[in-house]
Design an enzyme around this catalytic site. Structure first.
Site, PDB file in Angstrom:
ATOM      1  N   LEU A  99       0.825  -1.217   0.000  1.00 15.19           N
ATOM      2  CA  LEU A  99       0.000   0.000   0.000  1.00 15.19           C
ATOM      3  C   LEU A  99       0.856   1.263   0.000  1.00 15.19           C
ATOM      4  O   LEU A  99       0.345   2.377   0.092  1.00 15.19           O
ATOM      5  CB  LEU A  99      -0.944   0.009   1.216  1.00 15.19           C
ATOM      6  CG  LEU A  99      -1.914  -1.167   1.283  1.00 15.19           C
ATOM      7  CD1 LEU A  99      -2.786  -1.077   2.522  1.00 15.19           C
ATOM      8  CD2 LEU A  99      -2.800  -1.207   0.040  1.00 15.19           C
TER       9      LEU A  99
ATOM     10  N   TYR B 167      19.217   5.465   6.980  1.00 16.41           N
ATOM     11  CA  TYR B 167      18.619   4.944   5.748  1.00 16.41           C
ATOM     12  C   TYR B 167      19.724   4.473   4.791  1.00 16.41           C
ATOM     13  O   TYR B 167      19.660   3.388   4.220  1.00 16.41           O
ATOM     14  CB  TYR B 167      17.791   6.055   5.112  1.00 16.41           C
ATOM     15  CG  TYR B 167      17.033   5.702   3.861  1.00 16.41           C
ATOM     16  CD1 TYR B 167      15.979   4.786   3.890  1.00 16.41           C
ATOM     17  CD2 TYR B 167      17.329   6.321   2.645  1.00 16.41           C
ATOM     18  CE1 TYR B 167      15.250   4.501   2.742  1.00 16.41           C
ATOM     19  CE2 TYR B 167      16.603   6.050   1.501  1.00 16.41           C
ATOM     20  CZ  TYR B 167      15.567   5.134   1.553  1.00 16.41           C
ATOM     21  OH  TYR B 167      14.848   4.859   0.417  1.00 16.41           O
TER      22      TYR B 167
HETATM   23  C1  AKB Z   1      13.764   9.263   0.167  1.00 15.52           C
HETATM   24  O1  AKB Z   1      13.771  10.480  -0.103  1.00 15.52           O
HETATM   25  O2  AKB Z   1      14.015   8.795   1.276  1.00 15.52           O
HETATM   26  C2  AKB Z   1      13.463   8.295  -0.963  1.00 15.52           C
HETATM   27  C3  AKB Z   1      14.711   7.848  -1.628  1.00 15.52           C
HETATM   28  C4  AKB Z   1      15.396   8.697  -2.616  1.00 15.52           C
HETATM   29  O3  AKB Z   1      15.156   6.766  -1.357  1.00 15.52           O
HETATM   30  N1  AKB Z   1      12.567   8.921  -1.889  1.00 15.52           N
END
Ligand code: AKB
Length: 319
Positions: free
Chosen positions: A10, A141
């Site tokens: 989703l 990330y």
């Molecule tokens: C983010 O901005 O975290 C994502 C990506 C570029 O991985 N859109």
């Protein structure tokens, strides 16, 4: 790909990927899973299961119930959200990925998961960023994405699992808004242009990042999964991009359709510093050579389509 399981179905990518896969491979052959179950097209147009990807037992049970031969693992926390809650990001992004890989290994399924331009860091070459280069990201990330790329390579080498992936740039779509990313401004600007003819950007003027329109991203996933395995050298982390753009360029393009559109700035230092640590423009030649990647949309054609689609949605909402 005969029976496909999609996690994070989703989300921004999942909600469009599932519908496209159902159109191509048959509705019953695409099992959508997510942590919530609202009343919507993805839930109602084919098999759907509730799944928290950190719950290995349920993950494995669902995959076996449908005897899937392909796992597309999309569930993850995006960059800004991950930076606000690094431990949660580690648990979901890495815990979910290792479970997904293990499930794929149990069923000897083909595997896809996206990496990102976030896998690069401040000392990566900023322009024409090579496919194989220095990767020392400074965000949670980014740490997750580099680890994920390596983990997928490991599962291929160690277990012969057919793992594949791309490094996505910022993805722009009119269907499902992203949540908690650094590149989200490039989506919000179109929604606000339609609603208010104005947008306040949290990303500074002159900040270049790679972007891509969602139809190109969906086609890229399917094309890579269907590609001849013997031609793939990189497998899990193909650089792909459609355009390298900064806020003013989007505003100029929007003004061609909405002449009184106004772009303002109120920079968010947290998201700006993430953006500053990413490349300006990556080199996608390995993806072009190894599996024929080519984006159809540039900034002009994407802007035209985004504004047309969003205006239509607006009219439908009002009427
Ligand atoms: C983010 O901005 O975290 C994502 C990506 C570029 O991985 N859109």
């Amino acid at each position: 790909m005969n029976k496909i399981l999609v996690t994070g179905a989703l989300g921004q990518i999942g909600s469009e990927l599932v519908m496209k896969l159902r159109e191509l491979y048959g509705s019953d052959n695409v099992v959508a899973t997510d942590i919530r179950k609202p009343d919507c097209k993805v839930v109602n147009s084919g098999p759907f299961e509730l799944l928290d990807v950190t719950d290995m037992k349920t993950f494995s049970k669902i995959a076996k119930k449908y005897t899937v031969d392909t796992v597309m693992h999309l569930a993850s926390l995006l960059s800004a959200n991950a930076e606000n809650n690094p431990l949660l990001a580690w648990n979901i992004n890495m815990g979910g990925l290792i479970n997904a890989l293990e499930v794929a290994r149990e069923l000897d399924a083909q595997f896809f998961t996206p990496s990102s331009i976030g896998a690069f860091g401040p000392n990566t070459p900023k322009d024409f960023t090579p496919q194989d280069t220095l990767q020392r990201p400074t965000t949670m990330y980014g740490v997750n994405k580099v680890s994920g790329e390596l983990l997928c390579d490991y599962y291929y080498k160690k277990f012969g699992l057919d793992t594949r992936g791309v490094r996505f740039p910022g993805l722009i779509s009119y269907v499902t808004p992203p949540g908690g990313g650094t590149t989200d401004y490039a989506v919000e600007v179109y929604y606000e242009a339609i609603k208010k003819q104005a947008y306040t950007s949290y990303i500074k003027k002159g900040t270049y990042m790679d972007m891509m329109y969602m139809p190109d991203a969906i086609n890229a996933i399917i094309q890579l999964m269907e590609a001849d395995a013997s031609k793939l050298v990189h497998r899990n982390a193909f650089n792909i991009t459609a355009m390298s753009i900064e806020p003013e360029q989007i505003a100029q393009e929007i003004k061609k359709h909405i002449p009184n559109f106004k772009l303002n700035y109120k920079v968010d230092p947290d998201r700006q510093s993430i953006a500053d640590s990413w490349p300006n423009a990556i080199d996608a030649s390995a993806a072009q050579q190894e599996w024929g990647f080519k984006a159809k949309y540039d900034l002009a054609s994407m802007t035209k389509d985004m504004l047309e689609k969003l205006s239509k949605n607006q009219v439908h909402k009002v009427s």
